[in-house]
Design a protein around this motif. Structure first.
Motif, PDB file in Angstrom:
ATOM      1  N   GLU A 186      -8.231  -5.540   9.848  1.00 43.18           N
ATOM      2  CA  GLU A 186      -8.838  -4.261  10.170  1.00 43.18           C
ATOM      3  C   GLU A 186      -8.516  -3.808  11.584  1.00 43.18           C
ATOM      4  OE1 GLU A 186      -9.993  -2.203   8.027  1.00 43.18           O
ATOM      5  OE2 GLU A 186      -9.538  -3.736   6.528  1.00 43.18           O
ATOM      6  N   THR A 187      -8.130  -4.763  12.453  1.00 39.38           N
ATOM      7  CA  THR A 187      -7.792  -4.323  13.808  1.00 39.38           C
ATOM      8  C   THR A 187      -6.371  -3.779  13.861  1.00 39.38           C
ATOM      9  OG1 THR A 187      -7.065  -6.529  14.341  1.00 39.38           O
ATOM     10  CG2 THR A 187      -9.326  -5.956  14.958  1.00 39.38           C
ATOM     11  N   ARG A 188      -5.627  -4.000  12.746  1.00 40.49           N
ATOM     12  CA  ARG A 188      -4.280  -3.441  12.731  1.00 40.49           C
ATOM     13  C   ARG A 188      -4.403  -1.942  12.524  1.00 40.49           C
ATOM     14  NH1 ARG A 188      -1.133  -7.517   8.739  1.00 40.49           N
ATOM     15  NH2 ARG A 188      -2.811  -6.907   7.346  1.00 40.49           N
ATOM     16  N   PRO A 189      -3.558  -1.189  13.209  1.00 37.39           N
ATOM     17  CA  PRO A 189      -3.623   0.260  13.027  1.00 37.39           C
ATOM     18  C   PRO A 189      -3.418   0.619  11.566  1.00 37.39           C
ATOM     19  CG  PRO A 189      -2.126  -0.321  14.807  1.00 37.39           C
ATOM     20  CD  PRO A 189      -2.513  -1.590  14.149  1.00 37.39           C
ATOM     21  N   HIS A 190      -4.138   1.635  11.112  1.00 37.69           N
ATOM     22  CA  HIS A 190      -3.976   2.100   9.741  1.00 37.69           C
ATOM     23  C   HIS A 190      -2.952   3.223   9.724  1.00 37.69           C
ATOM     24  CE1 HIS A 190      -7.384  -0.338   9.135  1.00 37.69           C
ATOM     25  NE2 HIS A 190      -7.583   0.043   7.876  1.00 37.69           N
ATOM     26  N   VAL A 191      -1.969   3.082   8.840  1.00 39.77           N
ATOM     27  CA  VAL A 191      -0.929   4.112   8.748  1.00 39.77           C
ATOM     28  C   VAL A 191      -0.935   4.675   7.332  1.00 39.77           C
ATOM     29  CG1 VAL A 191       1.544   4.558   8.843  1.00 39.77           C
ATOM     30  CG2 VAL A 191       0.505   3.064  10.540  1.00 39.77           C
ATOM     31  N   LEU A 192      -1.028   5.982   7.253  1.00 40.64           N
ATOM     32  CA  LEU A 192      -1.006   6.620   5.936  1.00 40.64           C
ATOM     33  C   LEU A 192       0.414   7.122   5.660  1.00 40.64           C
ATOM     34  CD1 LEU A 192      -2.176   8.045   3.409  1.00 40.64           C
ATOM     35  CD2 LEU A 192      -2.782   9.961   4.904  1.00 40.64           C
ATOM     36  N   VAL A 193       0.946   6.708   4.508  1.00 38.73           N
ATOM     37  CA  VAL A 193       2.289   7.144   4.137  1.00 38.73           C
ATOM     38  C   VAL A 193       2.177   8.144   2.994  1.00 38.73           C
ATOM     39  CG1 VAL A 193       4.575   6.427   3.360  1.00 38.73           C
ATOM     40  CG2 VAL A 193       3.222   4.909   4.800  1.00 38.73           C
ATOM     41  N   VAL A 194       2.568   9.377   3.260  1.00 34.65           N
ATOM     42  CA  VAL A 194       2.498  10.407   2.222  1.00 34.65           C
ATOM     43  C   VAL A 194       3.934  10.709   1.781  1.00 34.65           C
ATOM     44  CG1 VAL A 194       1.538  12.651   1.614  1.00 34.65           C
ATOM     45  CG2 VAL A 194       0.560  11.350   3.511  1.00 34.65           C
ATOM     46  N   GLU A 195       4.239  10.328   0.582  1.00 39.10           N
ATOM     47  CA  GLU A 195       5.630  10.485   0.097  1.00 39.10           C
ATOM     48  C   GLU A 195       5.584  10.488  -1.419  1.00 39.10           C
ATOM     49  OE1 GLU A 195       9.164  10.436   1.453  1.00 39.10           O
ATOM     50  OE2 GLU A 195       9.165  10.948  -0.687  1.00 39.10           O
ATOM     51  N   ASP A 196       6.216  11.483  -2.013  1.00 42.34           N
ATOM     52  CA  ASP A 196       6.141  11.579  -3.470  1.00 42.34           C
ATOM     53  C   ASP A 196       7.040  10.561  -4.159  1.00 42.34           C
ATOM     54  OD1 ASP A 196       8.258  12.952  -2.396  1.00 42.34           O
ATOM     55  OD2 ASP A 196       8.465  14.290  -4.118  1.00 42.34           O
ATOM     56  N   ASN A 197       8.087  10.139  -3.483  1.00 39.48           N
ATOM     57  CA  ASN A 197       8.994   9.167  -4.095  1.00 39.48           C
ATOM     58  C   ASN A 197       8.449   7.752  -3.866  1.00 39.48           C
ATOM     59  OD1 ASN A 197      11.173   7.251  -4.324  1.00 39.48           O
ATOM     60  ND2 ASN A 197      12.520   9.036  -4.471  1.00 39.48           N
ATOM     61  N   ALA A 198       8.026   7.131  -4.948  1.00 42.35           N
ATOM     62  CA  ALA A 198       7.363   5.829  -4.844  1.00 42.35           C
ATOM     63  C   ALA A 198       8.255   4.791  -4.178  1.00 42.35           C
ATOM     64  CB  ALA A 198       6.941   5.358  -6.231  1.00 42.35           C
ATOM     65  N   ASP A 199       9.554   4.860  -4.497  1.00 42.23           N
ATOM     66  CA  ASP A 199      10.473   3.875  -3.927  1.00 42.23           C
ATOM     67  C   ASP A 199      10.584   4.029  -2.426  1.00 42.23           C
ATOM     68  OD1 ASP A 199      11.372   2.598  -6.325  1.00 42.23           O
ATOM     69  OD2 ASP A 199      12.284   4.544  -6.801  1.00 42.23           O
ATOM     70  N   LEU A 200      10.690   5.280  -2.047  1.00 43.91           N
ATOM     71  CA  LEU A 200      10.840   5.537  -0.623  1.00 43.91           C
ATOM     72  C   LEU A 200       9.565   5.119   0.100  1.00 43.91           C
ATOM     73  CD1 LEU A 200      12.729   6.519   1.471  1.00 43.91           C
ATOM     74  CD2 LEU A 200      11.961   8.844   1.084  1.00 43.91           C
ATOM     75  N   ARG A 201       8.467   5.377  -0.584  1.00 41.84           N
ATOM     76  CA  ARG A 201       7.173   5.012  -0.007  1.00 41.84           C
ATOM     77  C   ARG A 201       7.137   3.509   0.242  1.00 41.84           C
ATOM     78  NH1 ARG A 201       4.030   7.676  -3.827  1.00 41.84           N
ATOM     79  NH2 ARG A 201       3.299   5.709  -4.699  1.00 41.84           N
ATOM     80  N   SER A 202       7.486   2.784  -0.799  1.00 40.13           N
ATOM     81  CA  SER A 202       7.406   1.327  -0.633  1.00 40.13           C
ATOM     82  C   SER A 202       8.479   0.837   0.331  1.00 40.13           C
ATOM     83  CB  SER A 202       7.506   0.618  -1.973  1.00 40.13           C
ATOM     84  OG  SER A 202       8.646   1.050  -2.636  1.00 40.13           O
ATOM     85  N   PHE A 203       9.571   1.560   0.382  1.00 41.39           N
ATOM     86  CA  PHE A 203      10.620   1.188   1.346  1.00 41.39           C
ATOM     87  C   PHE A 203      10.101   1.322   2.771  1.00 41.39           C
ATOM     88  CE2 PHE A 203      14.164   2.814   3.997  1.00 41.39           C
ATOM     89  CZ  PHE A 203      14.869   1.627   4.087  1.00 41.39           C
ATOM     90  N   ILE A 204       9.426   2.451   3.006  1.00 41.57           N
ATOM     91  CA  ILE A 204       8.887   2.675   4.354  1.00 41.57           C
ATOM     92  C   ILE A 204       7.897   1.565   4.688  1.00 41.57           C
ATOM     93  CG2 ILE A 204       7.431   4.199   5.744  1.00 41.57           C
ATOM     94  CD1 ILE A 204       8.637   6.547   4.092  1.00 41.57           C
ATOM     95  N   ILE A 205       7.037   1.289   3.714  1.00 39.39           N
ATOM     96  CA  ILE A 205       5.999   0.280   3.944  1.00 39.39           C
ATOM     97  C   ILE A 205       6.634  -1.081   4.186  1.00 39.39           C
ATOM     98  CG2 ILE A 205       4.120  -0.971   2.819  1.00 39.39           C
ATOM     99  CD1 ILE A 205       3.420   1.780   1.500  1.00 39.39           C
ATOM    100  N   GLU A 206       7.620  -1.379   3.360  1.00 45.30           N
ATOM    101  CA  GLU A 206       8.276  -2.682   3.497  1.00 45.30           C
ATOM    102  C   GLU A 206       9.006  -2.811   4.808  1.00 45.30           C
ATOM    103  OE1 GLU A 206      10.869  -4.243   0.614  1.00 45.30           O
ATOM    104  OE2 GLU A 206       9.383  -4.099  -0.993  1.00 45.30           O
ATOM    105  N   SER A 207       9.668  -1.730   5.196  1.00 48.67           N
ATOM    106  CA  SER A 207      10.477  -1.878   6.397  1.00 48.67           C
ATOM    107  C   SER A 207       9.615  -1.893   7.658  1.00 48.67           C
ATOM    108  CB  SER A 207      11.568  -0.813   6.448  1.00 48.67           C
ATOM    109  OG  SER A 207      11.037   0.438   6.145  1.00 48.67           O
ATOM    110  N   LEU A 208       8.399  -1.414   7.573  1.00 44.82           N
ATOM    111  CA  LEU A 208       7.579  -1.411   8.782  1.00 44.82           C
ATOM    112  C   LEU A 208       6.816  -2.716   8.964  1.00 44.82           C
ATOM    113  CD1 LEU A 208       6.385   2.257   8.794  1.00 44.82           C
ATOM    114  CD2 LEU A 208       8.229   1.202  10.091  1.00 44.82           C
ATOM    115  N   GLY A 209       6.666  -3.422   7.860  1.00 48.70           N
ATOM    116  CA  GLY A 209       6.135  -4.778   7.987  1.00 48.70           C
ATOM    117  C   GLY A 209       4.639  -4.869   8.206  1.00 48.70           C
ATOM    118  N   ASN A 210       4.175  -6.031   8.673  1.00 49.20           N
ATOM    119  CA  ASN A 210       2.736  -6.301   8.680  1.00 49.20           C
ATOM    120  C   ASN A 210       2.056  -6.006  10.009  1.00 49.20           C
ATOM    121  OD1 ASN A 210       3.834  -8.289  10.118  1.00 49.20           O
ATOM    122  ND2 ASN A 210       2.977  -9.993   8.949  1.00 49.20           N
ATOM    123  N   GLU A 211       2.698  -5.128  10.751  1.00 45.75           N
ATOM    124  CA  GLU A 211       2.091  -4.745  12.020  1.00 45.75           C
ATOM    125  C   GLU A 211       0.942  -3.764  11.769  1.00 45.75           C
ATOM    126  OE1 GLU A 211       3.904  -2.438  15.830  1.00 45.75           O
ATOM    127  OE2 GLU A 211       5.245  -3.839  14.807  1.00 45.75           O
TER     128      GLU A 211
END
Ligand code: ADP
Length: 870
Positions: A612-637
């Motif tokens: 919970e102390t990690r910053p919360h980032v909202l990813v708004v993207e209609d393409n599910a793959d791209l969404r998960s790509f963004i999430i994956e590439s940004l990692g667990n920070e």
């Protein structure tokens, strides 16, 4: 006169009844030749010198004294040795019925013998030869008598005619023994005369061997045997033969009558002459000989034709060899020239690259130095669209430049061998799909449809960065070189442990002669390619592909499109169950914390654990793959929230109040710009930094993004480091802002005239808290009620704006108010504590010390930020 008759009982009587001849021997003796005996009369004495022969028919005493006795069985020759006579049979002819009827002698001492029905024989004692004369010589048969005239002419009569001849001039040579060829065997089989039945193995000759003049044999029939014979000789068993195969035998070969054959085997091809001579029983060799021409044909491969062929072939070979040597030399020199040219080109490239690398390094520092201040000015002049517009242009172009420089540096690193393969585990297909998907907006802007086909998930170890660079370059080119309404297809496949990436477009295509060159550095197909570029992309792709030990091929048809096929070896890995074993870095890719839209709302105060102390980032993207790509590439920070479109994004933003929002622009239901506007005007979410992901944008779309209140933007396809940097920047900026907000909040300074929505909100909250300061029971609920916001929203908004919980804010305000009162010497500490809502004095002292570093009793106000007495 004394009479002598034959008396068988008296040895001193004449030896026979019929006296054939009486011949004088010398003055004392005479010869009396009877039918059965030859007697020598010396005075009274009768000596039987020869008896027991065939019937005696004739007798002659030669001038040298030799006595010749003709019998029905042959001729006898009697010579005197001392006082004794010795008789020998002269084997003139083998013929048993050679009845000698008369004997004469010519001047040369040759003895002529008449043969009853056979003609006449001339017996030459010196040469030991016998020559026969018969009707063919003009003689008649049955000669009976022969006489020699004083001139030496011989007269023969048979009772009806006489014949005369001069024995000295008569030609006698034809009677020399002439050998005949009697048999021919080829390969041990008797040759068959044409016209007679024969077998397959038989050798056929056109004429009988006795008359054959020429014998032709092929190379398979070069073993033959010739049999010969001299037919008319008197004593054939005593005949001798000499033969020779001219061209093969060096000397004559002599054989006797028992071996009347000549055998030759395996004769080499050629022309020979077989010669055979015969001698009579007295060893007299005939002048005549039988000859036979023998021709052995060469085998087909040794015929003249064959040799001509060989000659031609050798000549051809020589010619060919010469030509190919010349050609090879030419090729070699061409290759050498090509090689030199290539080396030169490479050298030029190297020089270019090293030059660019050097400058790139020189460029990078100033560029970063430009980017920093630009960012700062952008932050400071958020409300000035003109400055924003111009500086964003500066920023965009410095980004472009930086990207190019990075590519050049990558190339240089590759050249120096410093770029290493760094594999991590992950799902390849989603990665490909996501990378491809990041181009959808760019493609849509150009009105190009992009499709991405990937098969079922495949976990493997692969180098994300490099494959991403490869894909981005290929897809970028495909879109760049495809006119509007075209199609781009990205396909991935796994075949035989290889990842096959296929990027196909319906663009302008690449001319055949350019297909290899496009992979060279700085090469661009000039005509008809109006797009700007550097010619580095494909060179980098090619180098990366070979670094990954893969291959790249291109198929293209001008005007129809191009297809790039990349094949890379892939290390297939276990599925997601394995993830625990992955390295921390890989984990960062594969296990970010993601909250889906409907995730539970975190109650106030629960934000204590690490997640919970990690910053919360909202990813708004209609393409599910791209969404998960963004999430994956940004990692667990970060902790992620997801939304599929602007409407959902707005909802999550206003309810969850994340620390940062990343949003696509083009989305269904509500686009990113509208969403950004709404978020920025909603009091609950207005403070949240927002990054818009745009396609390679035109200025207008960018501007509308900025005017809408987006804090930053990123062009797709983006680099994950870039995105990460922007997020961190956004969050840091947010933190700085919070500090500023807090400072302002705690200060007593006069308020600004123009307040932002957030400032207004905070002022409202502060005022409300100050109003109820002495109420020890002041709760978040009541405060939220007063503000007109739910407890949770208030909590999130406050924490978003200040980084503090509502209770912390209340306490902080209470303490700062207390400090103010203490400074103003408003009253004793206990009273002050009560005034600001603390009933427990020691607790008040403790937290006061925590806040200001000193006990309330000792507080002199020096630390007061803007305090003034009175
Ligand atoms: P850049 O795109 O920066 O010019 P690249 O190395 O990426 O450099 O490409 C080199 C050249 O190859 C391009 O200039 C273009 O002429 C040609 N090319 C690359 N991809 C394609 C494509 N998909 N269709 C047509 N031409 C292409």
């Amino acid at each position: 006169m004394k009479r002598y008759v034959h008396n068988a009982k008296n040895p001193n009587s004449i030896g026979g009844n019929t006296v054939r001849a009486i011949l004088p021997e010398d003055s004392n003796s005479i010869w009396v030749v009877t039918e059965t005996s030859v007697d020598l009369f010396t005075g009274d004495r009768i000596e039987h010198v020869l008896q027991g022969t065939e019937r005696i028919t004739s007798a002659h005493r030669a001038t040298d004294g030799t006595l010749f006795i003709g019998t029905r069985g042959g001729l006898y020759e009697g010579t005197r040795i001392d006082t004794k006579y010795k008789f020998n049979k002269v084997e003139l002819f083998q013929d048993p019925v050679a009845e000698e009827t008369a004997i004469a002698e010519d001047k040369l001492g040759r003895i002529w013998v008449l043969l009853a029905e056979r003609g006449m024989v001339c017996y030459d004692r010196k040469n030991n030869s016998a020559i026969k004369l018969d009707e063919s010589d003009g003689l008649f048969s049955w000669p009976e008598e022969i006489t020699t005239t004083s001139k030496g002419i011989m007269v023969v009569n048979n009772g009806q005619q006489i014949a005369m001849f001069d024995p000295l001039t008569l030609k006698l040579s034809k009677n020399a023994p002439l050998p005949y060829l009697t048999k021919l065997e080829v390969n041990n089989r008797e040759a068959v005369v044409a016209g007679h039945p024969f077998d397959d193995d038989d050798f056929v000759i056109i004429n009988h061997i006795t008359v054959l003049q020429e014998l032709t044999l092929d190379y398979l029939h070069n073993n033959f045997m010739l049999e010969f014979s001299a037919m008319e000789m008197a004593a054939p068993e005593k005949n001798m033969y000499r033969h020779k195969l001219e061209g093969y035998d060096d000397d004559w070969i002599e054989t006797d009558a028992k071996n009347r054959t000549a055998t030759y085997g395996n004769l080499p091809s050629g022309t020979y002459t077989f010669r055979v001579k015969a001698s009579n029983h007295q060893g007299i060799w005939s002048e005549n000989e039988r000859t036979l021409k023998v021709i052995i044909l060469p085998p087909p491969w040794r015929t003249t034709w064959a040799y001509t062929g060989y000659g031609l072939m050798i000549a051809g070979l020589l010619l060919w060899a010469r030509r190919s040597i010349v050609q090879q030399e030419r090729l070699k020199s061409n290759l050498r020239i090509e090689h030199i040219e290539l080396e030169k080109a490479k050298e030029v490239d190297r020089v270019k690259t090293s030059f660019f690398t050097n400058i790139s390094h020189e460029f990078r520092t100033p560029l970063t130095l430009i980017k920093g201040p630009v960012q700062n000015i952008l932050d400071s002049y958020k409300d000035d669209p003109k400055i924003q517009q111009q500086l964003k242009l500066v920023e965009r172009n410095s980004d472009l430049l930086l990207k190019l420089i990075n590519q050049l540096l990558d190339l240089a690193k590759l050249d120096a061998g410093n770029l290493k393969v760094e594999k991590s585990k992950g799902e390849v297909m989603r990665f490909v799909k996501a990378t491809g998907s990041s181009f959808t907006s760019l493609a849509a802007q150009k009105n190009i449809s992009i499709t991405i086909d990937v098969p079922e998930p495949c976990y493997a170890l692969f180098d994300r960065d490099k494959i991403e660079t490869i894909l981005i370059n290929l897809i970028n080119n495909a879109i760049k070189f495809t006119p509007p309404n075209g199609k781009v297809n990205v396909r991935a496949d796994v075949k035989n442990s290889s990842l096959i990436l296929n990027v196909r477009d319906t663009g302008i295509g690449i001319p055949e002669e350019q297909r290899e060159k496009i992979f060279e550095r700085f090469h661009q197909v000039s005509e008809s390619h109006k797009e700007v570029g550097t010619g580095i992309g494909l060179a980098l792709v090619k180098e990366l592909v070979s670094l990954l030990e893969g291959t790249i091929t291109v198929k293209s048809e001008v005007g129809k499109g191009s297809e790039f096929i990349v094949s890379l070896p892939l290390e297939i890995a276990e599925g997601p169950e394995d993830h625990k074993e992955e390295s921390a870095q890989e984990l960062s890719f594969s296990q970010p914390t993601v909250h889906i839209v409907q995730s539970k709302i975190t109650p106030e105060g629960a934000a204590t654990n690490r997640e919970e102390t990690r910053p919360h980032v909202l990813v708004v993207e209609d393409n599910a793959d791209l969404r998960s790509f963004i999430i994956e590439s940004l990692g667990n920070e970060f902790t992620f929230l997801e939304a599929e479109n602007g409407r959902q994004g707005l909802e999550v933003a206003t309810t969850e109040i994340p620390d940062l929002i990343i949003s696509d622009v083009m989305m269904p239901e509500m686009d990113g710009i509208t969403m950004a506007e709404k978020i920025k005007t909603d009091v609950r979410s207005s403070h949240i930094p927002l990054i818009l992901l745009t396609a390679k944008s035109t200025e207008t779309s960018k501007l509308s993004g900025l005017q809408s209140g987006a804090d930053d933007y990123l062009t797709k396809p983006f680099n994950k480091h870039e995105l990460l940097l922007k997020i961190r920047n956004g969050i840091t900026r947010q933190r700085k802002l919070r500090e500023k907000v807090m400072a302002e909040l705690m200060s007593e300074a006069p308020r600004k005239e123009v307040l932002s929505a957030d400032e207004q909100f905070l002022t409202k909250v502060k005022d409300e808290i100050l109003r109820q300061m002495s109420n020890e029971q002041l709760s978040v609920e009541s405060l939220a009620e007063q503000i007109g916001m739910s407890r949770v929203h208030l909590y999130r908004k406050i924490s978003g704006l200040t980084g503090m919980s509502v209770n912390e804010l209340i306490r902080k305000l209470r303490l700062h108010r207390a400090a103010q009162l203490l400074q103003q010497l408003w009253g004793p500490v206990s009273q002050v504590a009560y005034e600001v809502g603390f009933s427990n004095l020691s607790y008040f002292s403790k937290v006061f010390k925590e806040e200001f570093g000193t006990l309330p009793s000792e507080y002199n106000g020096i630390d007061s930020p803007s305090g003034s007495r009175g």
